[in-house]
Design a protein around this motif. Structure first.
Motif, short mmCIF file in Angstrom:
data_model
loop_
_atom_site.label_atom_id
_atom_site.label_comp_id
_atom_site.label_asym_id
_atom_site.label_seq_id
_atom_site.Cartn_x
_atom_site.Cartn_y
_atom_site.Cartn_z
N LEU A 192 1.17 -1.04 -0.01
CA LEU A 192 0.15 -0.22 -0.33
C LEU A 192 1.01 1.11 -0.16
O LEU A 192 0.42 2.48 -0.89
N ILE A 240 2.08 2.08 -3.60
CA ILE A 240 0.91 2.39 -3.87
C ILE A 240 0.71 4.21 -3.45
O ILE A 240 0.66 5.06 -4.65
N TYR A 241 0.60 4.33 -2.88
CA TYR A 241 0.18 5.59 -2.59
C TYR A 241 1.46 6.63 -2.62
O TYR A 241 1.76 8.14 -2.36
N GLY A 242 3.54 5.70 -3.02
CA GLY A 242 4.43 6.79 -3.27
C GLY A 242 4.09 6.71 -5.42
O GLY A 242 5.12 6.96 -5.69
N GLY A 243 2.75 5.75 -5.32
CA GLY A 243 3.11 6.41 -6.88
C GLY A 243 3.66 5.48 -7.98
O GLY A 243 3.89 5.58 -8.86
N SER A 251 4.15 2.83 -10.55
CA SER A 251 3.78 2.24 -11.51
C SER A 251 4.39 1.51 -12.43
O SER A 251 3.76 0.64 -13.28
N PHE A 252 4.88 0.71 -12.68
CA PHE A 252 5.74 -0.66 -12.99
C PHE A 252 6.78 -1.01 -11.17
O PHE A 252 7.45 -0.97 -10.91
N ARG A 257 7.37 5.62 -11.60
CA ARG A 257 8.87 5.02 -10.91
C ARG A 257 8.62 2.68 -10.42
O ARG A 257 7.22 2.55 -10.35
N PHE A 285 4.52 1.12 5.02
CA PHE A 285 3.34 1.89 4.37
C PHE A 285 4.49 2.98 4.33
O PHE A 285 4.77 3.30 3.58
N TRP A 291 6.50 4.67 0.47
CA TRP A 291 6.01 5.72 -0.46
C TRP A 291 7.03 6.35 -0.65
O TRP A 291 7.80 6.74 -1.28
N ASP A 294 11.03 8.40 -3.82
CA ASP A 294 11.28 9.58 -3.43
C ASP A 294 13.00 9.68 -3.48
O ASP A 294 13.67 10.05 -4.23
N TYR A 333 -1.52 9.24 5.32
CA TYR A 333 -1.11 9.73 4.10
C TYR A 333 0.03 10.31 4.10
O TYR A 333 0.19 11.35 4.64
N PRO A 334 1.20 10.46 2.55
CA PRO A 334 2.18 10.81 2.66
C PRO A 334 2.49 12.69 2.97
O PRO A 334 1.43 12.86 2.32
N GLU A 366 4.44 14.40 2.60
CA GLU A 366 5.72 14.76 1.94
C GLU A 366 4.75 15.06 -0.01
O GLU A 366 4.53 13.81 0.03
N MET A 390 5.71 14.54 -3.64
CA MET A 390 6.40 13.54 -4.19
C MET A 390 8.15 14.29 -5.05
O MET A 390 7.73 15.26 -5.34
#
Lengths: 347, 599
Positions: free
Chosen positions: B222, B225-228, B230-231, B287, B362, B366, B370, B399-400, B402, B404
């Motif tokens: 998770l 995922i909340y760090g974005g 994409s791969f 990402r 968690f 994310w 970074d 929730y993050p 900071e 991205m």
């Protein structure tokens, strides 16, 4: 009256680029190496297709062949990766940005030995890219060991006699369900160029096994990877002409004499019959052809197999068309509310 | 023992229960029901699965610890045994603590009774017969019988059990009711036929209000995922598979655009390919990450060296298991620290993040992106089997907080403005150069990624000065990393004689050990959350006369890394390790510390 000055304008393609815009650095491979000829055909193909260099990524593994991306498409982004591992890097890159066209250059050591697994899985996933194997049957950079495509019972000065049967990379591609399998010969530049152009237009993995003689370690007449053997034994399946998209196919041909193969982007490959009938969409015939060519010691070249019905990897993964690299932080990071909702499931 | 005396000694919300079953018999649902029911009753709880590397037939043990004090680490004592496996019954029985309770399936041959243990036979077969479940579900339902009996005898609320099953079956009434039928029947049978004689019981509390119960792998997924992310590419391996499973489970509901995926998760043919794909995607601007365990890390070594040297951002999530070699695939360890720090031939130094809780899984999920994109480098996150695959209680994740950080990436417009570009030039003095992404149309943008020696322009170079300059910059970058990664967590007065340094999943056991030691030994602690170390670590080492580095590997790997970092204090650092596949316990830590440094 003003003097008219004649300037010779460089010939340019549809996107206004000269062929020089597609060249790379000077080659450091041996003079006469088949790979240099293939590099030139890649330049020609990209130029003639009018692809902008930044729209192409070029990739390779390790070996003589894998050095060559430095010698073509100098204005394209590129990745010289690890021995036998170019397919995985290409997969990640082209999945992350499917708007790019990929061309990978590998060798027989890079593909048929250390990279056999990745090669087969690349083909199995049907990642759209041009996969060129510069096949010379020998390890050049390490001074002449046999590769897995070397001829059975061939003798080389350094390596002695090869007791093993060669791997046929077109056969490997076929058994992995490749939809575009071609074989060519570095000594036949026109055919190489036309096949590369068609491969760029194919929305799936296009494998080109190109016999590319090593003038230093494996160019003796009896070697099936030599220039002289290739010239004497090449038996093209058809005369190959790439027809760009939107251009009408206007040829005068007798029915049954020419097969038209439609590519995904609307372009086509025109295959003019030479001696015998050959249907590249017949998979069993393709396998038989490869078997017979080996048995009869013939270099059968051309488009060996074609099937455009298979989904590309990105489509199988139901991906957006947009490059993932263009996603904004807001598009990448789901909302705060969604996190709360997800976490409710763990209470 | 009379009822009165039992009551007088009642022990509330404080026990460790072991359920011994056969692998593949479906007992996981039953055990999770018990854990979640206790959690729903407001009782702090943890669930640890001690399972074999096997699909079906070998013994497996599930440990449930209820702790009113909120301690959720493993503990040695077993107050309650639920024996469902004939092959381990004798050994399991011998392991019950004095005064404990033994629930056992009554068709199993019972070992000779021990004095002081209370026995509760469970007529599992008869109870199943009464419910007569569909044949293929018989074994599952049989396991629900012990849920009912244990619930009745400990005082676990059946409504809480039902709620737990609703969570498990995603609110599908049919399977819940089938199982509840068995549970209610068994509970009723226990009420009629068994007499409570042991002191262990539960009472509803309010200590889990608002909290969540989650596995570290899910938490990390998770976080990614909340760090974005994409791969993601991966290859199945215990104990990391459930990380990729969770990525695949949650992405579809969170990352769609007009019905299409804004991501790709690819199961590779092996770990070589998994990391190769991740590197390709990281180069192309996604990402990008891969998740694996020790044997996978071994295979990834060559590619990690390439990513370090060519400076490609990727995240590698390593759920550590016991090595060397295939080792103990289903047992926990912190044995990859040294390997991962220097993974790659030649001079490589990799950044490592060390989550100590599911909340940090968690957060680092994310944050790792970074750090990777800022440093343009592989970033390892070292979790372990205990943290990754077991259930931990936690506050809901933040929730993050900071924005991205996509790092130093130049667009075509920026290149136009600057008018020059050298991929590996240290413009800012921090060792981190600027990069461009494939597809950037500016004529200055393209560069050729290579693992071979290169100059500032990414061109092949064998020149000694080019090589040295580049390596110096990479080492400078490795130094810059120190302040970009999570700082250690300090606790204690800062005045104690003894300083304890530790990291990762031992957090819960260390906190409990500190509570135990309050009277006996004054301790300051420093929990490392990343490698390389920042200045706080050096300061902590300088400030303490006696220092101890605690970890779950045989060789004291972090101890050695710290010795390298602070060589002038190397002899002052003592190593305390236990590495037998089991999570550390507070008792072992407390006793070992006292032994090592004196009370």
């Amino acid at each position: 009256m003003a003097t008219t000055v004649e300037t010779r304008k460089a010939k340019v393609n549809d996107v206004g680029l000269a062929k020089a815009d597609y060249k790379g650095g000077p080659s450091t491979l041996c003079a006469g190496c088949g790979h240099n000829s293939i590099s030139s055909q890649i330049v020609n193909a990209a130029y003639e297709l009018s692809i902008r260099p930044h729209e192409i990524i070029k990739l390779s593994g390790i070996g003589c062949s894998s050095k060559s991306p430095a010698y073509f498409l100098g204005k394209s982004h590129g990745f010289n990766s690890l021995h036998g591992r170019m397919p995985s890097v290409a997969t990640g890159a082209l999945v992350a940005n499917r708007s790019l066209k990929g061309i990978g250059v590998s060798g027989d050591g890079d593909t048929a030995s250390i990279g056999m697994g990745q090669f087969v899985h690349l083909v199995r996933r049907n990642l759209p890219m041009v996969y060129v194997i510069e096949n010379n049957g020998v390890y050049g950079l390490t001074k002449g060991q046999f590769s897995a495509t070397a001829d059975h019972e061939q003798t080389l000065k350094y390596a002695g006699t090869n007791p093993f049967m060669p791997v046929d990379l077109c056969m490997e591609a076929l058994t992995a369900n490749c939809g575009f399998v071609a074989r060519s010969f570095a000594g036949d530049p026109k055919q190489v160029t036309e096949l590369i152009k068609a491969a760029f237009s194919f929305d799936g993995t296009a494998v080109l096994d190109i016999i590319s003689p090593c003038v230093t370690f494996n160019d003796r007449d009896e070697s099936t990877k030599s220039y002289s053997w290739g010239r004497e034994h090449q038996d093209p399946l058809h005369d190959v002409t790439y027809v760009p998209r939107y251009e009408e196919i206007q040829v005068d041909y007798e029915p049954g004499e020419t097969t038209i193969v439609r590519l995904h982007d609307g372009s086509a490959l025109m295959l003019k019959k030479l001696d015998e009938e050959y249907d590249p969409t017949d998979r069993s015939a393709a396998i038989q052809l490869l078997d017979e060519a080996r048995a009869n010691q013939v270099l059968a070249t051309g488009l060996i197999y074609f099937n455009s019905d298979q989904a590309s990897l990105q489509d199988s993964e139901q991906m957006i068309k947009r490059p993932l690299s263009e996603l904004t932080p807001d598009e990448l990071r789901p909302s705060q509310e969604s996190l709360q909702e997800v976490l409710e499931g763990f209470k | 023992m009379t009822e009165n005396s039992t009551r007088a000694k009642a022990l509330v919300n404080d026990f460790s229960m072991v359920v011994a079953t056969v692998n593949g018999s479906g007992s996981q649902t039953s055990n999770l029901a018990l854990v979640r029911a206790l959690f729903r009753m407001g009782i702090p709880v943890s669930g640890k699965n001690l399972f074999p590397s096997n699909i079906q037939g070998l013994p497996t043990w599930y440990t449930i610890r209820a702790s009113g004090d909120g301690h959720t680490a493993r503990r040695e004592s077993v107050e309650i045994l639920v024996a469902m496996n004939v092959t381990t019954f004798t050994e399991d029985h011998a392991g019950i603590s004095e005064g404990g309770a033994c629930f056992y399936a009554d068709h199993l041959p019972k070992p000779q009774a021990r004095a002081g243990i209370v026995y509760y036979p469970m007529p599992i077969k008869d109870l199943v017969k009464e419910v007569s479940p569909p044949k293929d579900l018989k074994e599952y339902v049989a396991n629900m019988a012990y849920v009912g009996i244990v619930s009745e005898m400990l005082g676990i609320d059946l409504e809480a059990v039902r709620g737990a099953l609703m969570t498990h079956f995603h609110d599908r009434e049919k399977p819940v009711e089938l199982n509840m039928g068995m549970i209610r029947l068994a509970a009723e049978w226990a009420k009629q036929n068994l007499e409570k004689q042991d002191p262990y019981r539960v009472e509803a509390d309010n200590k889990t209000k608002g909290k969540i119960l989650i596995e570290g792998n899910t938490a990390g997924a998770l976080g990614a995922i909340y760090g974005g992310v994409s791969f993601a590419s991966w290859y199945p391996i215990t104990p990391a598979s459930s990380f990729a499973d969770a990525v695949r489970q949650y992405l579809p509901q969170l990352r769609k655009e007009n019905g299409k995926n804004t991501y790709a998760v690819i199961q590779a043919e092996d770990e070589l390919s998994a990391i190769g794909m991740a590197i390709g995607a990281g180069w192309a601007g996604a990402r990008s990450m891969t998740s694996t365990s020790g044997p996978g890390i071994s295979l990834m070594a060559e590619f990690v060296g390439l990513a370090f040297f060519a400076e490609i951002p990727i995240v590698i999530w390593d759920v550590q298991r016991m090595g060397p070699s295939t080792g103990l695939p289903t047992r926990t360890s912190q044995g990859d620290v040294m390997f991962v720090r220097y993974l790659g031939h030649g001079d490589t130094k990799n950044v490592i993040l060390l989550p100590g809780s599911v909340a940090e899984c968690f957060e680092f999920g994310w944050r790792a992106f970074d750090v990777a994109e800022r440093l343009q480098s592989p970033v390892f996150v070292l979790s372990d089997l205990d943290l990754g695959m077991n259930l931990w209680m936690s506050d809901p994740f933040d929730y993050p907080d900071e924005p991205m950080d996509r790092g130093k990436v130049l667009t075509a417009e920026q290149l136009e403005e600057i008018g020059e570009f050298a991929r590996y030039r240290d413009v800012d003095g921090d060792g981190i150069a600027y990069r461009t992404l494939p597809g950037n149309e500016h004529p200055l943008a393209p560069w050729f990624v290579r693992g071979t020696g290169h100059n500032e322009h990414a061109e092949y170079s064998e020149r000694p000065d080019d090589w040295e300059r580049n390596m110096e910059r990479l080492m400078r970058k490795a130094d810059s990393a120190r302040d970009l990664i999570p700082a250690p967590v300090l606790s204690g007065s800062g005045e104690a004689r003894v300083g304890l340094i530790y990291y990762g999943s031992t957090e819960s056991a260390v906190r409990e050990a500190c509570d135990r030691l309050t009277e006996q030994l004054e301790l300051d602690t420093l929990r490392l959350r990343a490698v390389p170390f920042n200045s706080d670590v050096k300061q902590f080492i300088e400030d303490h006369e006696v220092l101890c580095v605690l970890e779950m590997n045989t060789d004291g790997q972090m101890h050695k890394l710290l010795q390298l970092e602070v060589p002038e204090r190397a002899t002052r650092l003592r190593s305390l390790t236990q590495n037998n596949g089991l999570p550390l316990t507070a008792r072992w830590i407390a006793e070992s510390l006292v032994d090592l440094v004196g009370g």
